[in-house]
Design an enzyme around this catalytic site. Structure first.
Site, short mmCIF file in Angstrom:
data_model
loop_
_atom_site.label_atom_id
_atom_site.label_comp_id
_atom_site.label_asym_id
_atom_site.label_seq_id
_atom_site.Cartn_x
_atom_site.Cartn_y
_atom_site.Cartn_z
N GLY A 37 0.76 -1.20 -0.02
CA GLY A 37 0.16 0.04 -0.11
C GLY A 37 0.88 1.15 0.09
O GLY A 37 2.31 1.25 0.10
N GLY A 38 0.38 2.49 -0.15
CA GLY A 38 0.90 3.68 -0.08
C GLY A 38 1.35 4.01 -1.53
O GLY A 38 1.06 3.56 -2.75
N ASP A 39 2.11 5.34 -1.59
CA ASP A 39 2.49 5.91 -2.69
C ASP A 39 4.03 5.61 -2.99
O ASP A 39 4.49 4.74 -2.78
CB ASP A 39 2.08 7.46 -2.40
CG ASP A 39 2.11 8.03 -3.98
OD1 ASP A 39 2.90 8.28 -4.72
OD2 ASP A 39 0.72 8.26 -4.52
N MET A 88 6.14 4.10 5.87
CA MET A 88 5.38 2.92 6.11
C MET A 88 4.80 2.19 4.92
O MET A 88 3.74 3.25 4.51
CB MET A 88 4.91 2.64 7.47
CG MET A 88 5.71 2.92 8.66
SD MET A 88 4.83 2.60 10.24
CE MET A 88 6.03 2.74 11.46
N GLY A 89 4.83 1.09 4.57
CA GLY A 89 3.90 0.61 3.75
C GLY A 89 3.88 -1.04 3.83
O GLY A 89 4.71 -1.44 3.91
N PHE A 122 8.59 -0.93 7.26
CA PHE A 122 9.00 0.51 7.55
C PHE A 122 10.44 0.95 7.04
O PHE A 122 11.30 -0.04 6.86
CB PHE A 122 8.81 0.79 9.05
CG PHE A 122 9.72 0.09 9.94
CD1 PHE A 122 11.06 0.61 10.15
CD2 PHE A 122 9.51 -1.10 10.68
CE1 PHE A 122 12.27 -0.22 10.86
CE2 PHE A 122 10.52 -1.87 11.32
CZ PHE A 122 11.73 -1.50 11.57
N ALA A 123 10.66 2.19 6.76
CA ALA A 123 12.06 2.80 6.52
C ALA A 123 12.48 3.85 7.31
O ALA A 123 11.74 4.73 7.14
CB ALA A 123 11.88 2.92 4.89
N CYS A 141 5.56 9.96 -0.56
CA CYS A 141 4.11 9.36 -0.12
C CYS A 141 3.15 10.15 -0.68
O CYS A 141 1.91 10.10 -0.45
CB CYS A 141 4.09 9.29 1.37
SG CYS A 141 5.50 8.36 1.98
#
Length: 233
Positions: free
Chosen positions: A89-91, A161-162, A174-175, A191
């Site tokens: 998920g996420g950008d 996070m994604g 996570f990063a 993001c």
């Protein structure tokens, strides 16, 4: 329920190779769960946690907008970076040297079956870790990840996070920017959020370099406490 988590630190490793490895671990857990349900096998499912540091790479989540990458293919090569569309998920986000990336590949049925709680726990691990460095990290409403200076003109993201989850099995994660080269974030709209900055732990502490091994130790401590889990190598 198996609350043991196999820990691996992959060191400095190519993004695609790591993604493929995640997929293999993920599939093995899912396959075990399918076998249990089809054959009433009652086999124990495994949990994994990977630490890794990637060469410069940009990744775009399945709900992301490609226009948030501000480089073309030639410019990516000039920056020594790669780009992947991925299944989290996420950008868009950036991974690179000086960033601690954590990939929990867990069967959440060993812990709890609530993906929102899972994301909040990942955020809390980062928040608690950063508090040990004297930083007040927070969640930003509607924006997954961990931030500093929320509700101020100086809001800045320190951890992206994604995740992906299927059959209650997770991957990606996570990063956390620890000693990251923040210039690489100038090549994206991180993001997909415009008008907010990105930061790194060494910048916030005004030091040249933070000991990454110490950060990892703190992350694992808080992860273990929140998930009531224990790690094995």
């Amino acid at each position: 329920m198996n609350k043991n988590i196999a820990l691996q630190d992959l060191g400095f490793k190519d993004y695609k190779e790591t993604w493929d490895y995640q997929e293999a671990l993920f599939k093995a857990i899912v396959d075990t769960k399918v076998k249990n349900r089809r054959e009433n096998a009652n086999l124990q499912t495994q949990n994994h946690f990977l630490f890794v540091e990637h060469p410069h790479v940009y990744t775009l989540g399945k709900s992301g907008d490609l226009s948030n990458l501000l480089l073309n293919e030639t410019q990516l090569k000039e920056k020594g970076a790669t780009f992947y569309k991925i299944n989290r998920g996420g950008d868009i986000t950036y991974h690179g040297p000086g960033q601690i990336v954590g990939y929990p590949i867990l069967d959440l049925e060993n812990f709890f079956t609530d993906i929102h709680k899972y994301l909040r726990f990942l955020e809390e691990i980062i928040i608690l870790t950063l508090s040990e460095y004297g930083l007040k990290a927070e969640r930003s409403p509607g924006e997954t990840g961990v931030w500093l200076g929320v509700d101020t003109p100086f809001a800045r993201k320190i951890c992206a996070m994604g995740v992906r989850a299927s059959r209650w099995v997770t991957m990606h994660g996570f990063a956390l920017n620890v000693n990251a080269d923040l210039g690489y974030f100038d090549n994206i709209i991180p993001c997909g959020i415009k008008g907010k900055a990105v930061t790194s732990l060494n910048v916030e502490l005004e030091v040249e370099k933070v000991n990454e091994a110490d950060v990892k130790e703190k992350l694992l401590k808080h992860f273990s406490n929140l998930f009531d889990a224990h790690f094995s190598i």
